[in-house]
Scaffold this motif. Sequence first.
Motif, PDB file in Angstrom:
ATOM      1  N   VAL A  64      21.249  19.325  12.744  1.00 32.76           N
ATOM      2  CA  VAL A  64      20.478  18.563  11.853  1.00 32.76           C
ATOM      3  C   VAL A  64      20.884  19.458  10.416  1.00 32.76           C
ATOM      4  O   VAL A  64      20.911  18.637   9.426  1.00 32.76           O
ATOM      5  N   ASP A  65      20.677  20.803  10.295  1.00 33.08           N
ATOM      6  CA  ASP A  65      21.067  21.300   9.265  1.00 33.08           C
ATOM      7  C   ASP A  65      22.645  21.041   8.563  1.00 33.08           C
ATOM      8  O   ASP A  65      22.788  21.055   7.586  1.00 33.08           O
ATOM      9  N   CYS A  66      23.578  20.925   9.637  1.00 32.23           N
ATOM     10  CA  CYS A  66      24.768  20.888   9.246  1.00 32.23           C
ATOM     11  C   CYS A  66      24.875  19.361   8.299  1.00 32.23           C
ATOM     12  O   CYS A  66      25.535  19.166   7.783  1.00 32.23           O
ATOM     13  N   VAL A  67      24.528  18.358   9.564  1.00 35.74           N
ATOM     14  CA  VAL A  67      24.471  16.906   8.770  1.00 35.74           C
ATOM     15  C   VAL A  67      24.105  16.678   7.483  1.00 35.74           C
ATOM     16  O   VAL A  67      24.443  16.156   6.718  1.00 35.74           O
ATOM     17  N   ILE A  68      22.865  17.351   7.279  1.00 33.71           N
ATOM     18  CA  ILE A  68      22.211  17.375   5.801  1.00 33.71           C
ATOM     19  C   ILE A  68      22.925  18.055   4.758  1.00 33.71           C
ATOM     20  O   ILE A  68      23.170  17.465   3.603  1.00 33.71           O
ATOM     21  N   LEU A  69      23.607  19.107   5.085  1.00 33.49           N
ATOM     22  CA  LEU A  69      24.295  19.804   3.967  1.00 33.49           C
ATOM     23  C   LEU A  69      25.736  18.938   3.842  1.00 33.49           C
ATOM     24  O   LEU A  69      26.038  18.884   2.550  1.00 33.49           O
ATOM     25  N   MET A  70      26.300  18.493   4.853  1.00 31.86           N
ATOM     26  CA  MET A  70      27.495  17.746   4.851  1.00 31.86           C
ATOM     27  C   MET A  70      27.212  16.525   3.995  1.00 31.86           C
ATOM     28  O   MET A  70      28.206  16.195   3.095  1.00 31.86           O
ATOM     29  N   HIS A  71      26.133  16.131   4.155  1.00 36.95           N
ATOM     30  CA  HIS A  71      25.956  14.739   3.426  1.00 36.95           C
ATOM     31  C   HIS A  71      25.641  15.132   1.802  1.00 36.95           C
ATOM     32  O   HIS A  71      26.231  14.483   0.915  1.00 36.95           O
ATOM     33  N   MET A  72      24.957  16.251   1.563  1.00 37.91           N
ATOM     34  CA  MET A  72      24.732  16.408   0.234  1.00 37.91           C
ATOM     35  C   MET A  72      26.446  16.820  -0.531  1.00 37.91           C
ATOM     36  O   MET A  72      26.455  16.242  -1.377  1.00 37.91           O
ATOM     37  N   LEU A  73      26.879  17.688   0.363  1.00 40.71           N
ATOM     38  CA  LEU A  73      28.465  17.800  -0.060  1.00 40.71           C
ATOM     39  C   LEU A  73      29.204  16.632  -0.399  1.00 40.71           C
ATOM     40  O   LEU A  73      30.168  16.389  -1.440  1.00 40.71           O
ATOM     41  N   HIS A  74      29.212  15.845   0.453  1.00 47.44           N
ATOM     42  CA  HIS A  74      29.890  14.549   0.403  1.00 47.44           C
ATOM     43  C   HIS A  74      29.451  13.767  -0.712  1.00 47.44           C
ATOM     44  O   HIS A  74      30.257  13.164  -1.556  1.00 47.44           O
ATOM     45  N   LYS A  75      28.093  13.832  -0.955  1.00 47.05           N
ATOM     46  CA  LYS A  75      27.466  12.942  -2.280  1.00 47.05           C
ATOM     47  C   LYS A  75      28.161  13.667  -3.622  1.00 47.05           C
ATOM     48  O   LYS A  75      28.029  12.971  -4.468  1.00 47.05           O
ATOM     49  N   LEU A  76      28.291  15.057  -3.479  1.00 49.18           N
ATOM     50  CA  LEU A  76      28.832  15.596  -4.775  1.00 49.18           C
ATOM     51  C   LEU A  76      30.378  15.626  -4.725  1.00 49.18           C
ATOM     52  O   LEU A  76      30.904  16.637  -5.212  1.00 49.18           O
ATOM     53  N   ASN A  77      30.914  14.986  -3.948  1.00 48.76           N
ATOM     54  CA  ASN A  77      32.295  14.726  -4.161  1.00 48.76           C
ATOM     55  C   ASN A  77      33.256  15.850  -3.558  1.00 48.76           C
ATOM     56  O   ASN A  77      34.053  16.326  -3.944  1.00 48.76           O
ATOM     57  N   CYS A  78      32.557  16.688  -2.709  1.00 50.63           N
ATOM     58  CA  CYS A  78      33.167  17.762  -2.032  1.00 50.63           C
ATOM     59  C   CYS A  78      34.076  17.317  -0.686  1.00 50.63           C
ATOM     60  O   CYS A  78      33.627  16.692  -0.017  1.00 50.63           O
ATOM     61  N   GLU A  79      35.335  17.932  -0.656  1.00 56.07           N
ATOM     62  CA  GLU A  79      35.764  17.942   0.550  1.00 56.07           C
ATOM     63  C   GLU A  79      35.494  18.859   1.621  1.00 56.07           C
ATOM     64  O   GLU A  79      35.463  20.230   1.411  1.00 56.07           O
ATOM     65  N   ALA A  80      34.779  18.433   2.542  1.00 59.93           N
ATOM     66  CA  ALA A  80      33.744  19.457   3.490  1.00 59.93           C
ATOM     67  C   ALA A  80      34.486  19.882   4.794  1.00 59.93           C
ATOM     68  O   ALA A  80      34.830  18.769   5.556  1.00 59.93           O
ATOM     69  N   THR A  81      34.723  20.857   5.278  1.00 59.53           N
ATOM     70  CA  THR A  81      34.967  21.318   6.722  1.00 59.53           C
ATOM     71  C   THR A  81      33.745  21.970   7.410  1.00 59.53           C
ATOM     72  O   THR A  81      33.088  22.581   6.527  1.00 59.53           O
TER      73      THR A  81
END
Lengths: 160, 145
Positions: free
Chosen positions: A20-37
């Motif tokens: 759950v925490d992973c999906v939320i943080l990844m969504h935030m980073l995607h929204k902020l135009n980050c390339e996230a792993t």
Amino acid sequence: MASKNQGSAPRALVVEDIKVDCVILMHMLHKLNCEATVVENGKEAVDLFVEGKTFDIVFLDKDMPLMSGPEAVAKIRAMGATEVKIVGVSADFGGQEAFMQAGADVFVPKPVKLETVAAMLEVMMLGASGEAPRKVDHESHSDETKSFAKMKPPEKEIKM
Amino acid sequence: MAAAALREQLNALLSSMFASGLVDDQFQQLQMLQEDGGTPGFVAEVVTLFCDDADRIISELAALLEQPIVDFDKVDAYVHQLKGSSASVGAQKVKFTCMQFRQLCQDKNRDGCIMALAVVRNEFYDLRNKFQTMLQLEQQIQAQQ
């Protein structure tokens, strides 16, 4: 959020075992135009650094199987990865001391807010002095990381 | 039922969830992330993950507390996990009951932990029912559009 590095999206690593925490943080980073792993524990995070992967910012949870967040931070710093910004994250306020002693740059209590992530990325892009950021060269490796490099692909690397 | 009426029903449900303290502003943040990011399934995904995870953790806790000798460290670790994910989705009541539960773990109070588990389970089931209704209403609204 516009990246200060021309044409280069911030590269974030999320180290979190709670889905759950992973999906939320990844969504935030995607929204902020980050390339996230994303990886699921500290050991997998350390393995990425050993393989020579570089990131601009790393978000680590504290309690994870195989290797905790603070332990991973200590190992990453010991490799000479001093420029990467490391953010310790935990629902346990007692995690702050462990993370900071290990070498994290900042501790953020859960739940993480979008505004907090945005602010950290902004600070990271500006640099500690508030000046324009140095170009982040994702291709270069320090001599130390080269000596640890292994020929193995990272596990569960998800690009968003 | 017309989309407008369904929307009204959904808004009333969400208002009551906030008003009763079932969810807090973190849930509102998830809703905003969905709307601003243009990702219609985001809240559903997060809520579903949370419910599956919480269900699993509650089962694990029940099994641990049935043991003749309770491993309170393991119990505490699971409660900590549930508290964290509750906070992340804005499940305020579940989060608060987890905080009380953790205290009982640290006191190694078995009977207290069993009671706390019952409270957590009830709060979680209440929230899950509301989430399921919310998702059903959203699906019905989308089907009308």
